[in-house]
Design an enzyme around this catalytic site. Structure first.
Site, PDB file in Angstrom:
ATOM      1  N   CYS A  80     156.183  11.590 -15.198  1.00  0.00           N
ATOM      2  CA  CYS A  80     154.878  10.914 -15.120  1.00  0.00           C
ATOM      3  C   CYS A  80     154.575  10.110 -16.374  1.00  0.00           C
ATOM      4  CB  CYS A  80     153.775  11.927 -14.852  1.00  0.00           C
ATOM      5  SG  CYS A  80     153.729  13.235 -16.079  1.00  0.00           S
ATOM      6  N   GLU A 113     145.759  15.476 -12.357  1.00  0.00           N
ATOM      7  CA  GLU A 113     146.779  14.990 -13.300  1.00  0.00           C
ATOM      8  C   GLU A 113     147.624  13.980 -12.530  1.00  0.00           C
ATOM      9  OE1 GLU A 113     147.234  15.829 -16.508  1.00  0.00           O
ATOM     10  OE2 GLU A 113     145.567  17.243 -16.579  1.00  0.00           O
TER      11      GLU A 113
HETATM   12  P1  NAD Z   1     154.526  15.445  -4.412  1.00  0.00           P
HETATM   13  O1  NAD Z   1     154.907  14.537  -3.293  1.00  0.00           O
HETATM   14  O2  NAD Z   1     155.300  16.677  -4.669  1.00  0.00           O
HETATM   15  O3  NAD Z   1     153.005  15.793  -4.183  1.00  0.00           O
HETATM   16  C1  NAD Z   1     152.285  16.637  -5.042  1.00  0.00           C
HETATM   17  C2  NAD Z   1     151.670  17.744  -4.223  1.00  0.00           C
HETATM   18  O4  NAD Z   1     150.762  17.198  -3.252  1.00  0.00           O
HETATM   19  C3  NAD Z   1     152.701  18.569  -3.449  1.00  0.00           C
HETATM   20  O5  NAD Z   1     152.466  19.943  -3.673  1.00  0.00           O
HETATM   21  C4  NAD Z   1     152.459  18.166  -2.018  1.00  0.00           C
HETATM   22  O6  NAD Z   1     152.734  19.206  -1.112  1.00  0.00           O
HETATM   23  C5  NAD Z   1     151.002  17.813  -1.996  1.00  0.00           C
HETATM   24  N1  NAD Z   1     150.686  16.869  -0.931  1.00  0.00           N
HETATM   25  C6  NAD Z   1     151.444  15.812  -0.508  1.00  0.00           C
HETATM   26  N2  NAD Z   1     150.812  15.156   0.497  1.00  0.00           N
HETATM   27  C7  NAD Z   1     149.647  15.798   0.705  1.00  0.00           C
HETATM   28  C8  NAD Z   1     148.545  15.584   1.614  1.00  0.00           C
HETATM   29  N3  NAD Z   1     148.541  14.592   2.491  1.00  0.00           N
HETATM   30  N4  NAD Z   1     147.514  16.444   1.555  1.00  0.00           N
HETATM   31  C9  NAD Z   1     147.508  17.458   0.668  1.00  0.00           C
HETATM   32  N5  NAD Z   1     148.508  17.689  -0.201  1.00  0.00           N
HETATM   33  C10 NAD Z   1     149.566  16.884  -0.194  1.00  0.00           C
HETATM   34  O7  NAD Z   1     154.536  14.662  -5.784  1.00  0.00           O
HETATM   35  P2  NAD Z   1     154.199  13.140  -6.031  1.00  0.00           P
HETATM   36  O8  NAD Z   1     152.760  12.898  -5.809  1.00  0.00           O
HETATM   37  O9  NAD Z   1     155.185  12.244  -5.379  1.00  0.00           O
HETATM   38  O10 NAD Z   1     154.500  13.131  -7.590  1.00  0.00           O
HETATM   39  C11 NAD Z   1     154.697  11.970  -8.233  1.00  0.00           C
HETATM   40  C12 NAD Z   1     153.389  11.424  -8.797  1.00  0.00           C
HETATM   41  O11 NAD Z   1     152.790  12.414  -9.609  1.00  0.00           O
HETATM   42  C13 NAD Z   1     153.581  10.244  -9.682  1.00  0.00           C
HETATM   43  O12 NAD Z   1     152.534   9.334  -9.470  1.00  0.00           O
HETATM   44  C14 NAD Z   1     153.508  10.832 -11.072  1.00  0.00           C
HETATM   45  O13 NAD Z   1     153.143   9.914 -12.061  1.00  0.00           O
HETATM   46  C15 NAD Z   1     152.497  11.895 -10.879  1.00  0.00           C
HETATM   47  N6  NAD Z   1     152.669  12.957 -11.841  1.00  0.00           N
HETATM   48  C16 NAD Z   1     151.701  13.175 -12.754  1.00  0.00           C
HETATM   49  C17 NAD Z   1     151.868  14.169 -13.705  1.00  0.00           C
HETATM   50  C18 NAD Z   1     150.842  14.463 -14.735  1.00  0.00           C
HETATM   51  O14 NAD Z   1     150.989  15.477 -15.407  1.00  0.00           O
HETATM   52  N7  NAD Z   1     149.819  13.667 -14.917  1.00  0.00           N
HETATM   53  C19 NAD Z   1     153.035  14.931 -13.705  1.00  0.00           C
HETATM   54  C20 NAD Z   1     153.984  14.670 -12.731  1.00  0.00           C
HETATM   55  C21 NAD Z   1     153.796  13.697 -11.798  1.00  0.00           C
END
Ligand code: NAD
Length: 461
Positions: free
Chosen positions: A244, A210
């Site tokens: 998102c 997602e």
């Molecule tokens: P985040 O930084 O919290 O990362 C998401 C998860 O990935 C966390 O649990 C984190 O610990 C893990 N993570 C981070 N780096 C990692 C790595 N190197 N290896 C393994 N796991 C790792 O959140 P984010 O990615 O900054 O969230 C924002 C993004 O998410 C935006 O692009 C947003 O559009 C997208 N998003 C999508 C949805 C959806 O439902 N489609 C919902 C919310 C956010």
């Protein structure tokens, strides 16, 4: 340090022992998850306020309430969703019966992001539990108060043999990803999505991703601009733009562009007052790194609304940019903050050209009463969802799949689809031994059998 191998191993043993297999047990776990939220509503609101400056009303609308509604919907329909689904048996196989049954996958991993840290952790959990799996839940370390709260409350309310919470960041997630899971459900950005998918390859684990992207909004002169501006401002500036499915950028018919920007300014003032910093209804940026990235996007840009910021408070004003081109920094990456670039366009054709020059978005929004423009947008663009007349609300409709396409993700969930995501659809054929009609397909083959087989196969098509 948590022993991740043991956590996953215990959940696998527990799954094999059938700990969450009976439907009554799944329903009980869902009821307990509901109780967790209802009993601790104020504490959950406080954690969200601490992590993201969320107003309690917004937390109810977009986090707690969404999860409770999803639980109620799932509990109401689960037995029906799990009922075997009979399918037609073709003549060549008859007499026999054929059906599809949903079986749980095993141990699943849910990795959640920080922006809606309750909703995006618990709504996938509902599907995983309802489908009968055992679950490792990895909340985002970037919403630490919420992560800690979930790690404290979940073992109290839910059966620890069914759900384990593993807190942590890159290190813990990397170690988790080295384990064998039966499904990985990841919500977050595409860069980490690629890491998750690569790790899943080692165990041939299916993934749901997602992700995000730049969700466009098209506005033309055929609609009530005041209402459209309020709705865009609501969807954009909720959670300080860290949504998102938030409108990422605006494509406005040039004849109404200036007026629309003015109306956006009026909507912002109506929602958050003259100084949004003083408003209890406006959120904050999650951390300094995100703050610095967002302020970087404002450099050298022309803000018609807002534009101010305060690093100590991680405050960025609701901001509307004008004079933006498709090459501007704010148009080159997902904004994920309270900055709204606007680009005047000649009409729907130019809007479609701009949209299609980018990656497939998670959502596409349009404010137009032109049937032709609506049809063109539906047919000539691709996105996870299309919503006419309001941003973001499509994800409150249980029957609509919530997910992306291409760069915005793969797979979808919500409602029955969440149960489908976390289930295997097992094919079951049951053919009685008497009479032995299968003799038809046994050798030796004669000309008569050849004709009979061809005749029967023709009836299959
Ligand atoms: P985040 O930084 O919290 O990362 C998401 C998860 O990935 C966390 O649990 C984190 O610990 C893990 N993570 C981070 N780096 C990692 C790595 N190197 N290896 C393994 N796991 C790792 O959140 P984010 O990615 O900054 O969230 C924002 C993004 O998410 C935006 O692009 C947003 O559009 C997208 N998003 C999508 C949805 C959806 O439902 N489609 C919902 C919310 C956010």
């Amino acid at each position: 340090m948590v022993d991740i191998e043991t956590v996953v191993g215990d959940l696998r043993d527990s799954f094999r022992s059938g700990s969450n297999r009976p439907v009554a047990k799944r329903l009980e776990q869902l009821a307990r998850l509901r109780a967790l939220l209802v009993d601790n509503g104020a504490v959950v609101e406080a954690a969200l306020a601490k992590d993201l400056g969320k107003n309690a009303a917004e937390s109810q609308l977009t986090e707690i309430g969404v999860v409770v509604a999803e639980i109620d919907h799932t509990v109401r329909h689960l037995r029906r969703w799990l009922r075997p689904h009979a399918v037609r048996t073709p003549l060549i196989v008859a007499p026999a019966s054929s059906r599809v049954i949903r079986e749980p996958l095993g141990v699943v991993l849910i990795i959640a992001p920080w922006n809606y840290p309750i909703q995006l952790t618990l709504v996938p959990l509902i599907g995983a539990l309802a489908a009968g799996n055992t679950v490792v839940l990895k909340p985002s370390e970037l919403a630490p108060a919420t992560s800690e709260l979930l790690a404290t409350l979940i073992p109290v309310y839910l059966d620890p043999r069914v759900v384990a919470v593993v807190e942590g960041g890159v290190d813990e997630t990397t170690r988790l990803l080295a384990e064998r899971f039966d499904h990985i459900f990841y919500t977050g950005n595409g860069r980490v999505g690629r890491i998750v998918m690569s790790a899943a390859v080692a165990h041939l684990t299916p993934v749901t991703l997602e992700l995000g992207g730049k969700s466009p909004v098209y506005v033309d002169s055929t609609v009530d601009l005041r209402v459209a501006a309020r709705r865009v401002a609501w969807g954009k500036f909720m959670n300080a733009g860290q949504t998102c499915v938030a409108p990422d950028y605006l494509l406005v018919e040039s004849s109404v562009h200036a007026r629309f920007v003015e109306l956006l300014g009026e909507a912002v003032e109506e929602f958050y007052g003259r100084d949004p910093r003083e408003s209890g209804s406006y959120g904050r940026i999650v951390n300094d790194a995100q703050f610095d990235r967002l302020v970087g996007l404002l450099r050298d840009e022309n803000a018609a609304v807002g534009g101010g910021s305060d690093r100590d408070d991680r405050y960025i004003a609701p901001t509307v940019l004008v004079g933006v081109t498709t090459g501007s920094p704010s148009m080159r990456e997902e904004i994920f903050g309270p900055i709204l670039p606007t680009i005047p366009v000649s009409g729907v054709e130019e809007a479609i050209r701009i949209i299609n020059a980018g990656d497939k978005p998670l959502a596409l929004y349009a404010f137009t009463s032109s049937k032709r423009a609506r049809q063109k947008l539906l047919r000539e663009t691709s996105s996870g969802a299309v919503a006419f007349g309001i941003p973001s609300m499509h994800l409150l409709v249980d029957g609509l799949p919530f997910g992306g396409v291409g760069e915005s993700g793969t797979g979808a969930y919500h409602g029955e689809r969440s149960v489908a995501v976390f289930s295997h659809e097992k094919a079951v054929l049951d053919k009685p031994l008497k009479p032995d009609t299968a003799a038809l397909v046994y050798p030796p083959f004669s000309d008569r059998k050849y004709r009979l087989i061809r005749g029967l196969l023709a009836r299959l098509r």
